[in-house]
Design an enzyme around this catalytic site. Structure first.
Site, PDB file in Angstrom:
ATOM      1  N   ASP A 187       1.289  -1.507  -0.337  1.00  0.00           N
ATOM      2  CA  ASP A 187      -0.201   0.104  -0.179  1.00  0.00           C
ATOM      3  C   ASP A 187       1.123   1.655   0.022  1.00  0.00           C
ATOM      4  O   ASP A 187       1.996   1.455  -0.192  1.00  0.00           O
ATOM      5  CB  ASP A 187      -0.837   0.191   1.142  1.00  0.00           C
ATOM      6  CG  ASP A 187      -0.118   0.127   2.708  1.00  0.00           C
ATOM      7  OD1 ASP A 187      -0.074   1.131   2.871  1.00  0.00           O
ATOM      8  OD2 ASP A 187       0.139  -0.744   2.939  1.00  0.00           O
ATOM      9  N   HIS A 502       1.462  -9.101  -3.256  1.00  0.00           N
ATOM     10  CA  HIS A 502       0.452  -8.055  -3.109  1.00  0.00           C
ATOM     11  C   HIS A 502       1.426  -6.534  -3.173  1.00  0.00           C
ATOM     12  O   HIS A 502       1.159  -6.046  -2.159  1.00  0.00           O
ATOM     13  CB  HIS A 502      -0.279  -8.604  -1.774  1.00  0.00           C
ATOM     14  CG  HIS A 502      -1.488  -8.425  -1.626  1.00  0.00           C
ATOM     15  ND1 HIS A 502      -2.524  -8.153  -1.815  1.00  0.00           N
ATOM     16  CD2 HIS A 502      -1.305  -6.905  -0.820  1.00  0.00           C
ATOM     17  CE1 HIS A 502      -3.746  -7.985  -1.584  1.00  0.00           C
ATOM     18  NE2 HIS A 502      -2.608  -6.298  -0.631  1.00  0.00           N
ATOM     19  N   ASP A 527       2.314 -17.429  -4.230  1.00  0.00           N
ATOM     20  CA  ASP A 527       2.279 -16.648  -5.074  1.00  0.00           C
ATOM     21  C   ASP A 527       0.835 -16.049  -5.652  1.00  0.00           C
ATOM     22  O   ASP A 527       0.774 -16.225  -7.079  1.00  0.00           O
ATOM     23  CB  ASP A 527       3.590 -16.825  -6.200  1.00  0.00           C
ATOM     24  CG  ASP A 527       4.240 -15.582  -7.139  1.00  0.00           C
ATOM     25  OD1 ASP A 527       3.748 -14.806  -6.523  1.00  0.00           O
ATOM     26  OD2 ASP A 527       4.679 -15.984  -8.469  1.00  0.00           O
ATOM     27  N   GLU A 536       2.974 -10.222   0.330  1.00  0.00           N
ATOM     28  CA  GLU A 536       3.263  -8.256   0.449  1.00  0.00           C
ATOM     29  C   GLU A 536       4.399  -8.561   0.652  1.00  0.00           C
ATOM     30  O   GLU A 536       5.419  -9.400   0.514  1.00  0.00           O
ATOM     31  CB  GLU A 536       2.582  -8.353   1.417  1.00  0.00           C
ATOM     32  CG  GLU A 536       2.241  -6.566   1.353  1.00  0.00           C
ATOM     33  CD  GLU A 536       1.147  -5.491   2.366  1.00  0.00           C
ATOM     34  OE1 GLU A 536       0.967  -4.506   2.067  1.00  0.00           O
ATOM     35  OE2 GLU A 536       0.723  -6.077   3.240  1.00  0.00           O
TER      36      GLU A 536
END
Length: 557
Positions: A187, A502, A527, A536
């Site tokens: 993120d 991710h 994966d 992530e």
């Protein structure tokens, strides 16, 4: 590990089928690779091992340039791994006495083959550059461009209106300019506490391995302009960190969107991002980071170092006057929490300020706090930077004033911890120093595999032992293919690296990022883009890998 809150409504972001796959209990465990080897390679003098599942007796080493066998040997007797590890019968093979530079693969009796790997003096250099460049590609608030092996990445400047003051006393809609720094993970939010251990590991790489890495460049705009690349990358983060300090010394805990809804390249995120209320752990980590900056930037920019030191003193003074452990009020946010108790963060702040200034008030604060502290088997983490603090104390360049009994106790504790780590590496059939108990596998445990190398290298400075560097190499070997999956856990590097992390930037997969890895056993890694709990990426994991790789960089003659 609960590194962050689970993403809000993944169904809004990903296909329903991918969301279903995100639940690890719905997946079948993938089969293990037959031949598992470090797919980056080996320096000529390093030990060279592989782990296999095939019931073979012999192996050969095949030269990739000629397709001819150049070495042969026998496999070990079979060994059963623990159920909490890979739960299978494996054998190991050893070709340590083969030292000829080149590119090779292992072929077993019966035909099974390994991934290719290199033997050469500078075998780790490209990996170090790529992983360090991963930090550059996490930069926020600036346009980015990078090329690698025929691929490229471009990003326009993002998040130029950070950060709003609505949740820290306003007035609503007002902005305190807080651009720059690194995005945190898959993120795009920015968190002071996670920056703490990340900065700590990168500066430890500089402290421990400066002669190896000082001249290494990774193609950033600052390359060749007087500041070594590692420090230039850190300074980009520091320019943002300095905006997170309040006038009285407190430090905002994070700068974040309210939730994880946005998916796409960061320059497409237009929603407002907000400063969150302060915390004592963020303030302590900020203090430690600024003291580190004051010490290491001084050689290159004394005025900037003075600015860092002033900021460190201000935040420390606030903490000293307010001993309460204050958690951030994050009621308005559903993004990563990074909440933690602050004692070991205050411990780190005190010793780094002492190391920066030599002032005994900081040393006495540290020694009082460290009276019952010990090194952690896991190595430093965002929630516990205590090992960074203890390591700074033991390797202090200001040794005269330290408490001799505390030094002796902590040194003995470190040496006993690293003795056990090195023994675990030797006994584990995959050479993984991190161990095989279920409690050792958690969200992001790949980072602890290499965080242990910090303990090993720190011990090696105090009491040199070749077993420490060997165990540190085994940790890297695990991440790059000597594991159940026979795959690299670092994007763009080694054999069959992660291709669906991710990461909200999407494709093409950006290289140089360590994924969180398998848990709750060594078999369970997937994966898949939706598998945030396994796949992530995060700045603290990458910074840990930067440290581990820096130990084996070989400058060109």
């Amino acid at each position: 590990m609960n590194r962050r809150l689970l993403p809000l409504s993944l169904a809004l972001l990903l296909p329903i089928t991918a969301c279903a796959q995100a639940n690890k209990f719905l997946r079948a465990t993938p089969p293990g690779a037959p031949v598992r080897v470090n797919s980056i390679g080996f320096s000529p003098e390093a030990h060279k091992y592989s782990t296999v599942t095939q019931n073979a007796e012999t192996f050969t080493l095949v030269d990739m340039a000629t397709s001819k066998p150049v070495y042969s040997g026998k496999l070990s007797a079979p060994v059963q791994t623990l159920a909490t590890d890979t739960d299978e019968t494996v054998r190991t093979l050893d070709f340590s006495d083969f030292k000829t530079p080149g590119r090779y693969l292992i072929e077993l009796q019966g035909g099974a083959r390994s991934a290719p790997f290199n033997i050469g003096a500078q075998v780790w250099n490209d990996s170090y550059v790529t992983v360090l460049r991963g930090m550059y590609l996490w930069r926020c608030g600036t346009a980015l461009d990078a090329k690698w092996e025929g691929g490229s990445y471009h990003q326009d400047a993002c998040h130029l209106t950070d950060g709003a003051l609505d949740f820290v006393g306003g007035p609503a809609g007002a902005i305190k300019k807080s651009t720059g720094g690194w995005h945190d993970a898959g993120d795009y939010n920015k968190y002071v506490v996670n920056a703490g251990v990340s900065v700590g590991f990168m500066f430890k790489a500089w402290e421990h391995f400066r002669p190896r890495i000082e001249a290494i460049t990774h193609g950033i705009p600052e390359s060749g302009k007087g500041l070594p690349d590692l420090l230039a990358e850190l300074r980009y983060e520091y320019d943002w960190l300095l905006t997170m300090q309040m006038d009285d010394g407190r430090v905002y805990h994070k700068l974040s969107s309210p939730d994880f809804r946005y998916w796409g390249k960061p320059d497409g995120e237009k929603a407002q991002r907000f400063l969150s209320p302060w915390s004592s752990s963020a303030t302590a980590d900020f203090t430690a980071m600024m003291a580190l900056g004051a010490r290491h930037f001084r050689e290159f920019d004394a005025a900037y170092a003075d600015r860092c030191l002033e900021a460190a003193r201000k935040s420390y003074a606030y903490l000293a006057a307010h001993p309460e452990d204050v958690k951030a009020d994050l009621a308005a946010f559903k993004t990563g929490a990074y909440q933690c108790d602050d004692p070991r963060h205050r411990l780190w702040a005190a010793i780094e300020l002492y190391e920066a200034t030599g002032e005994t008030v900081y040393l006495k604060d540290f020694e009082t706090r460290a009276a019952k502290e010990e090194f952690d088997w896991n190595g430093p983490t965002w929630g516990n930077p205590g090992d960074l603090a203890l390591g700074t104390y033991l390797t202090s360049t200001r040794p005269g004033a330290r408490d001799a009994q505390l030094v002796a106790r902590l040194k003995n504790n470190l040496l006993e911890t690293t003795r056990l780590i090195a023994a675990a590496a030797k006994s584990n059939p995959h050479g993984r120093a991190y161990g095989s108990e279920r409690k050792r596998f958690y969200w992001g445990c790949n980072a602890s595999v290499v965080a242990q190398t910090y303990l090993l290298h720190t011990a090696d400075k105090l009491a040199p032992n070749p077993d420490y560097r060997s165990a540190a190499l085994d940790a890297l070997a695990h991440l790059f293919g000597r594991n159940y999956h026979g795959r690299s856990y670092v994007t763009g590097l080694g054999a069959n690296p992660p291709a669906h992390t991710h990461d909200r930037r999407g494709t093409p997969q950006v290289p140089g990022y360590l994924v969180g890895g398998p848990w709750p056993t060594a078999r369970e890694w997937y994966d898949e883009l939706a598998a945030y709990e396994h796949n992530e990426i995060a700045i603290n994991w990458n910074a840990t890998l930067i440290y581990a790789l820096a130990a084996f960089v070989e400058p060109k003659p």
